[in-house]
Scaffold this motif. Structure first.
Motif, short mmCIF file in Angstrom:
data_model
loop_
_atom_site.label_atom_id
_atom_site.label_comp_id
_atom_site.label_asym_id
_atom_site.label_seq_id
_atom_site.Cartn_x
_atom_site.Cartn_y
_atom_site.Cartn_z
N VAL A 271 0.81 -1.20 0.00
CA VAL A 271 0.00 0.00 0.00
C VAL A 271 0.86 1.27 0.00
CG1 VAL A 271 -0.23 0.18 2.52
CG2 VAL A 271 -2.04 1.07 1.04
N THR A 272 2.06 1.19 0.57
CA THR A 272 2.91 2.40 0.62
C THR A 272 3.35 2.81 -0.79
OG1 THR A 272 4.78 0.92 1.09
CG2 THR A 272 3.74 2.00 2.97
N ASP A 273 3.81 1.83 -1.59
CA ASP A 273 4.20 2.15 -2.97
C ASP A 273 3.01 2.68 -3.76
OD1 ASP A 273 6.67 1.22 -2.28
OD2 ASP A 273 6.46 -0.73 -3.27
N PHE A 274 1.86 2.04 -3.53
CA PHE A 274 0.63 2.46 -4.23
C PHE A 274 0.30 3.92 -3.93
CE2 PHE A 274 -3.96 3.11 -3.67
CZ PHE A 274 -4.42 2.88 -4.95
N ASP A 299 2.24 -2.92 8.79
CA ASP A 299 2.71 -3.69 7.65
C ASP A 299 2.21 -3.08 6.35
OD1 ASP A 299 3.72 -5.64 6.04
OD2 ASP A 299 2.18 -7.13 6.51
N SER A 300 3.03 -3.13 5.31
CA SER A 300 2.67 -2.49 4.04
C SER A 300 1.80 -3.38 3.16
CB SER A 300 3.95 -2.11 3.28
OG SER A 300 3.64 -1.58 2.02
N GLU A 301 1.89 -4.71 3.33
CA GLU A 301 1.14 -5.63 2.48
C GLU A 301 -0.35 -5.60 2.83
OE1 GLU A 301 2.11 -7.86 -0.04
OE2 GLU A 301 3.95 -6.68 -0.08
N VAL A 302 -1.20 -5.31 1.85
CA VAL A 302 -2.64 -5.29 2.07
C VAL A 302 -3.32 -6.09 0.97
CG1 VAL A 302 -2.59 -3.05 3.24
CG2 VAL A 302 -3.00 -3.16 0.76
N CYS A 303 -4.58 -6.46 1.24
CA CYS A 303 -5.36 -7.21 0.25
C CYS A 303 -6.68 -6.47 0.04
CB CYS A 303 -5.61 -8.64 0.74
SG CYS A 303 -6.52 -9.66 -0.46
N ILE A 304 -6.72 -5.61 -0.99
CA ILE A 304 -7.87 -4.74 -1.27
C ILE A 304 -8.00 -4.65 -2.79
CG2 ILE A 304 -8.84 -2.41 -0.94
CD1 ILE A 304 -7.06 -2.10 1.49
N ASP A 305 -9.19 -4.28 -3.25
CA ASP A 305 -9.37 -4.02 -4.68
C ASP A 305 -8.61 -2.74 -5.02
OD1 ASP A 305 -10.46 -2.95 -7.17
OD2 ASP A 305 -11.94 -4.55 -7.00
N LYS A 336 -2.35 -0.22 8.93
CA LYS A 336 -2.87 -1.58 8.90
C LYS A 336 -2.84 -2.15 10.31
CE LYS A 336 -1.99 -6.20 7.01
NZ LYS A 336 -1.07 -7.02 6.20
N LYS A 337 -4.05 -2.58 10.76
CA LYS A 337 -4.17 -3.18 12.09
C LYS A 337 -5.02 -4.45 11.97
CE LYS A 337 -3.85 1.19 14.61
NZ LYS A 337 -4.50 2.12 15.57
N GLU A 338 -4.36 -5.58 12.22
CA GLU A 338 -5.01 -6.89 12.15
C GLU A 338 -5.70 -7.06 10.79
OE1 GLU A 338 -7.48 -7.26 15.58
OE2 GLU A 338 -5.78 -7.39 16.97
N LYS A 339 -7.04 -7.13 10.77
CA LYS A 339 -7.76 -7.41 9.53
C LYS A 339 -8.39 -6.16 8.92
CE LYS A 339 -8.83 -12.20 10.72
NZ LYS A 339 -9.91 -13.23 10.84
N THR A 340 -7.93 -4.99 9.34
CA THR A 340 -8.51 -3.73 8.85
C THR A 340 -7.41 -2.80 8.34
OG1 THR A 340 -10.33 -3.91 10.43
CG2 THR A 340 -9.96 -1.76 9.43
N VAL A 341 -7.68 -2.17 7.21
CA VAL A 341 -6.78 -1.14 6.67
C VAL A 341 -7.53 0.19 6.72
CG1 VAL A 341 -5.37 -0.37 4.74
CG2 VAL A 341 -5.72 -2.83 5.14
N LEU A 410 -11.40 -0.43 5.71
CA LEU A 410 -11.64 -1.48 4.72
C LEU A 410 -11.14 -2.82 5.24
CD1 LEU A 410 -10.41 0.43 1.52
CD2 LEU A 410 -12.75 0.19 2.35
N PRO A 411 -11.91 -3.89 5.00
CA PRO A 411 -11.46 -5.21 5.46
C PRO A 411 -10.27 -5.68 4.63
CG PRO A 411 -13.47 -5.41 4.15
CD PRO A 411 -13.22 -3.94 4.35
N ASN A 412 -9.30 -6.29 5.31
CA ASN A 412 -8.10 -6.82 4.65
C ASN A 412 -8.32 -8.31 4.46
OD1 ASN A 412 -5.35 -6.56 3.66
ND2 ASN A 412 -4.77 -7.75 5.47
N CYS A 413 -8.50 -8.76 3.21
CA CYS A 413 -8.86 -10.15 2.97
C CYS A 413 -7.75 -11.13 3.39
CB CYS A 413 -9.20 -10.36 1.49
SG CYS A 413 -7.81 -10.10 0.38
#
Length: 413
Positions: A271-274, A299-305, A336-341, A410-413
C-alpha cells in the motif's frame, strides 16, 4: 246375605280377571320377585323379552336375567334395596343391560315398586326394551358427529380459503409495492436525467467557453516572445479538459454502479508504494504550493481491490485540493491493524456546514458554501458506493473554515 256375598264374589272375580288381563296384556315386561330375589310371576311380555317360558323362570333368582359381569354387584344392590324398599327407577342416569336366554344382551329401563301381601313382601319390576330408542339415539349421535365433522371440515375450508385470500392479498400488496418501487425508481431516474442535463449544460458550458477562448487567444500569439502567454492558455486548456474528464468519469462510474457492472476484486499489493505513486500522479491537479503529505503505520502488504481504492482516493484527494486554498497542505494517512486497513484524507479547506454534513453522500448534493467551485455532487456518493462494494465503512468530520477529514475502514482479505 247370600245375595250380597254372591255379588261381592262376582265383583272380586271381575277385579281379579281385569288385573290378570292387565298383567298379561301389558306392553311392558313385568316380573314379580320376593324379598329374597326369587322370581314369582312373569308376564308374557317379559317371556318374550328374555326368551324364557314362565316355568323356566319361576323360582329362579332375578340375577339369571342380569349379565354375568354385573350379577355379583346386583345381589348387593338388591339386598340393600330390600331393607329400604321404595318406588323408583333403577340405575338412574346409567346404561342398563339385560340378558336373554341365549346370553345376548339388550338395553333396558327398569322401574321398581315394592308391595306387601299376607304372604310377605314383594317387588314388581317393570321392564322396557329400549333397543330402538338406543339405535335412534346412536343415529342422532352419529348424525351429530357427522354434522360436527362437516362443520369442522367447513371451518377448515373457510380458514384455508381465508389463508389463500390473505396470501393472495399479500401477493397483491407485494406486487403493488414492487410497482410503486419501480415507479419510484423510474421517477428517480427521470430526476437524475433532468439533473444530469442541468448539471452537464452548466458544468460543460463554462469549461468549453474557456477552452474556446484560450484556443482563440493562442492563435494570436505568433511571436516567440509571446510563448509564455501561449503556455498559460495551453495550461488553462489542459486544466479545463481535466475537469471535464472528471465530470464524465463521475457520470460513467455512477452508471456502471447502477447497472452492477463493477465488482470487488481484492489483490495483495504494497500500500505504501501504491499511495506514493498516487500522490505523484495527483501533483498536477494540485493548486499552487499545495502539497500532499503521506504517512503509513504498520505492515505495508494489504489485500484490497486496487482499482476501486484508487478511484476512491483520487476522488477524495481531488476534493481536498479543490476545496482548499493554494499553499494549504493535504494529508493522506494509511495504517494496517489486524484485519482492517484504514485511510484518512485531511484537508485545510473551507469545510462543510454542520447542517449539510448529513447529506454530503447523497446524489447531486453540494454544500451551500461550495459557491462557484465546479462539481457535480456525485463524487462522495460514488465514493460511498465503492466503499460499500468493498464491505467497508466511511466517516466524515468537518469544521467550517478549518477543513474536512474523511476516514475509510476497509477489510483486509
Amino acid at each position: 246375605m247370600l245375595e250380597i256375598f254372591i255379588q261381592q264374589t262376582q265383583a272380586m272375580r271381575r277385579h281379579v280377571e281385569m288385573l290378570d288381563a292387565l298383567f298379561k296384556s301389558a306392553t311392558e315386561g313385568i316380573i314379580v320377585v320376593d324379598s329374597w330375589g326369587a322370581i314369582q310371576l312373569v308376564n308374557p311380555k317379559a317371556e318374550e323379552l328374555f326368551g324364557y317360558d314362565e316355568d323356566e323362570l319361576i323360582g329362579k333368582k332375578i340375577e339369571i336375567l342380569i349379565p354375568q359381569r354385573y350379577a355379583r354387584n346386583h345381589v348387593d344392590h338388591r339386598m340393600n334395596y330390600s331393607q329400604h324398599p321404595k318406588a323408583r327407577n333403577m340405575g338412574r342416569n346409567l346404561d342398563l343391560n339385560a340378558k336373554r336366554k341365549d346370553n345376548s344382551e339388550f338395553p333396558v329401563e327398569i322401574s321398581l315398586s315394592p308391595f306387601a301381601t299376607s304372604d310377605g313382601e314383594y317387588i314388581v319390576s317393570f321392564i322396557i326394551d329400549i333397543s330402538l330408542r338406543k339405535k335412534q339415539e346412536e343415529a342422532l349421535l352419529e348424525a351429530h358427529r357427522q354434522i360436527q365433522s362437516l362443520n369442522a371440515d367447513l371451518e377448515e375450508r373457510v380458514q384455508q380459503r381465508t389463508r389463500e385470500l390473505a396470501h393472495a392479498l399479500e401477493e397483491i400488496e407485494q406486487s403493488k409495492q414492487e410497482v410503486m418501487r419501480a415507479l419510484e425508481k423510474e421517477r428517480q431516474l427521470n430526476d437524475m436525467k433532468t439533473k444530469f442535463v442541468t448539471i452537464a449544460s452548466h458544468e460543460f458550458r463554462t469549461p468549453l467557453a474557456t477552452i474556446l477562448s484560450s484556443a482563440s487567444l493562442i492563435g494570436r500569439y505568433t511571436h516567440a516572445e509571446e510563448d509564455e502567454k501561449r503556455q498559460k492558455h495551453v495550461q488553462r486548456i489542459k486544466s479545463t479538459v481535466t475537469n471535464l474528464t472528471e465530470i464524465l468519469n463521475d457520470f460513467l462510474s455512477l452508471g456502471k454502479l447502477e447497472e452492477g457492472q463493477i465488482r470487488n476484486v481484492p489483490i495483495v499489493f504494497p500500500v505504501t508504494d501504491f499511495c506514493k505513486e498516487l500522490v505523484d500522479e495527483l501533483k498536477s491537479v494540485c493548486k499552487e504550493n499545495q502539497q500532499i503529505i503521506y504517512t503509513h503505520e504498520g505492515d505495508s502488504e494489504v489485500c484490497i481491490d486496487r482499482h476501486l481504492l484508487k478511484n476512491v482516493l483520487i476522488n477524495l484527494l481531488s476534493n481536498a485540493s479543490k476545496y482548499s486554498d493554494a499553499g494549504k497542505q493535504i494529508f493522506l494517512r494509511s495504517s494496517k491493524k489486524e484485519k482492517t486497513v484504514r485511510f484518512e484524507v485531511q484537508d485545510q479547506g473551507i469545510g462543510i456546514p454542520e447542517q449539510d454534513q448529513a447529506y454530503v453522500f447523497d446524489r447531486f448534493f453540494r454544500a451551500h458554501n461550495s459557491g462557484t467551485i465546479q462539481g457535480t455532487g456525485l463524487g462522495l456518493n460514488i465514493v460511498k458506493k465503492y466503499i460499500q462494494l468493498m464491505q467497508g465503512e466511511i466517516q466524515l468530520t468537518s469544521q467550517l473554515n478549518q477543513g474536512t477529514t474523511v476516514s475509510l475502514d476497509l477489510p483486509n482479505c
